[in-house]
Design a protein around this motif. Sequence first.
Motif, short mmCIF file in Angstrom:
data_model
loop_
_atom_site.label_atom_id
_atom_site.label_comp_id
_atom_site.label_asym_id
_atom_site.label_seq_id
_atom_site.Cartn_x
_atom_site.Cartn_y
_atom_site.Cartn_z
N PHE A 294 0.82 -1.21 0.00
CA PHE A 294 0.00 0.00 0.00
C PHE A 294 0.86 1.26 0.00
O PHE A 294 0.47 2.28 -0.58
N PHE A 295 2.02 1.20 0.65
CA PHE A 295 2.86 2.38 0.79
C PHE A 295 3.99 2.43 -0.25
O PHE A 295 4.94 3.19 -0.09
N ASN A 296 3.89 1.64 -1.31
CA ASN A 296 4.91 1.62 -2.35
C ASN A 296 4.32 1.93 -3.71
O ASN A 296 3.15 1.60 -3.97
N ASP A 297 5.13 2.54 -4.56
CA ASP A 297 4.65 2.84 -5.92
C ASP A 297 4.89 1.68 -6.88
O ASP A 297 4.44 1.73 -8.02
N HIS A 298 5.61 0.63 -6.43
CA HIS A 298 5.77 -0.59 -7.20
C HIS A 298 5.07 -1.73 -6.45
O HIS A 298 5.17 -1.80 -5.22
N PRO A 299 4.38 -2.62 -7.15
CA PRO A 299 3.76 -3.76 -6.46
C PRO A 299 4.83 -4.65 -5.85
O PRO A 299 5.98 -4.68 -6.31
N SER A 300 4.45 -5.40 -4.82
CA SER A 300 5.36 -6.38 -4.25
C SER A 300 5.80 -7.36 -5.33
O SER A 300 5.02 -7.70 -6.23
N ILE A 301 7.04 -7.82 -5.24
CA ILE A 301 7.56 -8.71 -6.27
C ILE A 301 6.73 -9.98 -6.37
O ILE A 301 6.44 -10.47 -7.47
N ASN A 302 6.31 -10.54 -5.21
CA ASN A 302 5.52 -11.78 -5.30
C ASN A 302 4.15 -11.53 -5.91
O ASN A 302 3.60 -12.41 -6.58
N TRP A 303 3.58 -10.33 -5.74
CA TRP A 303 2.33 -10.01 -6.41
C TRP A 303 2.53 -9.92 -7.92
O TRP A 303 1.69 -10.35 -8.70
N ARG A 304 3.67 -9.37 -8.31
CA ARG A 304 3.97 -9.25 -9.75
C ARG A 304 4.16 -10.63 -10.37
O ARG A 304 3.67 -10.90 -11.48
N ILE A 305 4.87 -11.51 -9.66
CA ILE A 305 5.08 -12.86 -10.18
C ILE A 305 3.75 -13.61 -10.26
O ILE A 305 3.47 -14.31 -11.24
N SER A 306 2.91 -13.45 -9.24
CA SER A 306 1.61 -14.12 -9.23
C SER A 306 0.75 -13.65 -10.39
O SER A 306 0.08 -14.46 -11.06
N ALA A 307 0.77 -12.36 -10.68
CA ALA A 307 -0.03 -11.82 -11.79
C ALA A 307 0.42 -12.41 -13.12
O ALA A 307 -0.41 -12.75 -13.98
N LEU A 308 1.73 -12.55 -13.30
CA LEU A 308 2.25 -13.11 -14.55
C LEU A 308 1.92 -14.59 -14.67
O LEU A 308 1.55 -15.08 -15.74
N GLN A 309 2.03 -15.31 -13.56
CA GLN A 309 1.76 -16.74 -13.59
C GLN A 309 0.31 -17.04 -13.91
O GLN A 309 0.00 -18.02 -14.59
N GLN A 310 -0.57 -16.18 -13.42
CA GLN A 310 -2.00 -16.40 -13.66
C GLN A 310 -2.52 -15.65 -14.88
O GLN A 310 -3.71 -15.73 -15.19
N ASN A 311 -1.61 -14.88 -15.52
CA ASN A 311 -1.98 -14.08 -16.68
C ASN A 311 -3.19 -13.21 -16.36
O ASN A 311 -4.20 -13.18 -17.08
N LYS A 312 -3.10 -12.49 -15.24
CA LYS A 312 -4.21 -11.64 -14.81
C LYS A 312 -3.69 -10.22 -14.57
O LYS A 312 -2.49 -9.98 -14.55
N HIS A 313 -4.62 -9.32 -14.41
CA HIS A 313 -4.26 -7.95 -14.03
C HIS A 313 -4.02 -7.94 -12.52
O HIS A 313 -4.91 -8.25 -11.74
#
Length: 324
Positions: A294-313
């Motif tokens: 919430f306090f960062n302008d970049h998503p957490s790395i694990n959230w980014r990896i999860s989004a790519l793995q699931q091909n979701k926004h």
Amino acid sequence: MCQHHDMHTVIKKSRHRLELPLFFLTAFLTIATFLVVLALSFYKQETLEFTQDITVAQYRDAHKEAKGMTDTQILDSLSEDERELIGYVERINPLLVLLAPVGFLLLIIYQIGKLYGGVRADGVRVGPNQFGEVYKIWAEMAQKLGLKKTPELYIQNGSGALNAFATCLPGYRSFGVVYSDILERALANNDEKSLRFILGHELGHVRYNHVTWWYNMLNIIGNMPGFNYIIGMPLSRSREYGCDKLGAMLSEDTEQRGLLMLAAGKHLYRQVNAEAYYAEHVYNRSYWGAVSNFFNDHPSINWRISALQQNKHGSLIWDNGKKK
């Protein structure tokens, strides 16, 4: 023609679904705020009287002894903090309001021009005769994304930091910078996929116009204190997700080693057990991870990896993780 159409579709679908709504919201608020301030500046006297009336009324409500005081006496007795808003109105000027966007643009030009000058002075420009294999990858991906002109690319000594970024000098050119440790490890490990992901991600910012002066000017309100947590940072996180998708598409990095390099470092990222990482960081989420996000302008790395793995926004505020 069909291939070009397919790529256009991929680029359009890769953009995070909430990026444009958030951008249009902050653009509307920025333009509306400018127009309101401009209108108030043309009716300065009326605005000043209205502000004084409100201030006097609030003062009377808060101070019993002010009941018998005149408006002039109350205004004269106001503290510096209480007069702050009135002072802003007194100083408002239509010419200054009209020149404010020009001043902001000149500030952008100065800051990015200084950055560009530093990169050219202290970095190494990548080209056909300088790290030619890297330039070939960069140029090929830029062309694939439909960029009319290949942005300049520079290597810069990051003193151990792992980073890359892209920006644009208004009226001049877009350019990208990759820190030396990323490039050194990718070349030493013959890890073209991770390099492609990182460079493709930065080209995504150029392709989506994130680096343009007008995009940043229209995001002024979104970056103001208070609004930044509601609009600005979620907008920034949405941009990162979209560029991740383009980087993954251009690199075919199915294990997201480019992101794991940011998580585990340049020496250990290839040794990370991907399945164990997913089990701990993608399937098993931490509530405090959401607070950090919430306090960062970049998503957490694990959230980014999860989004790519699931091909979701990817999620901007809250994410329950990937289901097994």
